[in-house]
Design an enzyme around this catalytic site. Sequence first.
Site, short mmCIF file in Angstrom:
data_model
loop_
_atom_site.label_atom_id
_atom_site.label_comp_id
_atom_site.label_asym_id
_atom_site.label_seq_id
_atom_site.Cartn_x
_atom_site.Cartn_y
_atom_site.Cartn_z
N ARG A 1 11.27 -1.45 5.37
CA ARG A 1 10.31 -2.27 6.33
C ARG A 1 10.89 -2.36 7.83
O ARG A 1 10.13 -2.61 8.58
CB ARG A 1 9.20 -3.25 5.87
CG ARG A 1 7.93 -3.00 5.33
CD ARG A 1 7.28 -3.87 4.75
NE ARG A 1 6.04 -4.14 4.83
CZ ARG A 1 4.99 -3.86 3.66
NH1 ARG A 1 5.65 -3.70 2.58
NH2 ARG A 1 4.03 -4.01 3.88
N ARG B 1 -14.88 -7.42 1.97
CA ARG B 1 -13.46 -8.10 1.41
C ARG B 1 -13.22 -8.75 2.78
O ARG B 1 -13.20 -8.27 3.83
CB ARG B 1 -12.50 -7.18 0.85
CG ARG B 1 -12.34 -7.15 -0.58
CD ARG B 1 -11.33 -6.11 -1.13
NE ARG B 1 -10.38 -5.71 -0.13
CZ ARG B 1 -9.50 -4.70 -0.35
NH1 ARG B 1 -9.55 -3.78 -1.51
NH2 ARG B 1 -8.66 -4.25 0.76
P1 AMP Z 1 2.30 -5.07 0.88
O1 AMP Z 1 1.59 -5.34 -0.44
O2 AMP Z 1 3.18 -3.88 0.72
O3 AMP Z 1 1.55 -5.23 1.70
O4 AMP Z 1 3.22 -6.53 0.96
C1 AMP Z 1 2.73 -7.66 0.83
C2 AMP Z 1 3.88 -8.71 1.25
O5 AMP Z 1 5.01 -8.67 0.71
C3 AMP Z 1 4.25 -8.34 2.95
O6 AMP Z 1 3.24 -9.02 3.66
C4 AMP Z 1 5.20 -8.98 2.96
O7 AMP Z 1 5.36 -10.39 3.10
C5 AMP Z 1 6.11 -8.78 1.68
N1 AMP Z 1 6.78 -7.72 1.79
C6 AMP Z 1 6.48 -6.55 1.05
N2 AMP Z 1 7.47 -5.43 1.14
C7 AMP Z 1 8.51 -6.30 2.11
C8 AMP Z 1 9.62 -5.77 2.62
N3 AMP Z 1 10.14 -4.33 2.57
N4 AMP Z 1 10.29 -6.59 3.49
C9 AMP Z 1 9.85 -7.94 3.49
N5 AMP Z 1 8.68 -8.37 3.15
C10 AMP Z 1 7.92 -7.46 2.32
#
Ligand code: AMP
Length: 219
Positions: A95, A162
Amino acid sequence: MHRLVISMKLVIFGPPSAGKGTQAQKLSKKYGIPQVATGDLLREHVAKKTPIGIKVKSYLDSGRLGPDDLIVQMIGERVSKPDCINGYLLDGFPRTIGQAQELEKMTDIDLVLNIVVDFEALVERAVGRRICPKCAAVYHVKFNVPQAQGICDKCGSKLIQRDDDKEETVRRRLNVYKEQTAPLVEHYRKKGRLVDIDGSSGIDAVFAQMVKAIDGIKK
Ligand code: AMP
């Protein structure tokens, strides 16, 4: 459907509500490679109160990105597991450019599938979504209308929106995605490892584009 066993390391990029999870699951099944979803892994760590979970909880709660070194370590551990021997599909990682550079030290990525969807269409899709709090059925005020307005066809409960489908939240998440992912898209495009996928068509049509792109690079 036949499961093909090939070594394939894929990354999937796509804004929230673009159908990334649905496509990732279908690809994982077709190619017999696990879907490695950073968000799911992090939530699991938090739920189990592991050392990683304790460190990242506040980031997850506030929607900020967790520290690169921690995330890279977690992914490194996950992809070293035996089920990743034939490859994997990364969803939610990398990311940041820092994460992409660390990933490059670990391995070569075969292909990045970049789902491209018009943001206004995504806003319409998410904001119009209504769900049944009781049986989890999903409706849409325009595209999948229940028989009686605001009432679940299956169980008769009152439908709700939601919190993260509220317009302001949807737009905030889309902007975060745009800011974080745009530099990564260009990074992989320059390397010739990225293919744009038109995410505006139906689930099967989007999947067909992905399969075509993957089969085109198979070794
Ligand atoms: P997601 O379900 O992919 O939207 O991820 C949920 C949360 O996990 C994000 O809002 C970040 O806080 C953290 N997160 C997920 N992937 C990453 C990543 N590659 N780098 C840093 N934080 C991450």
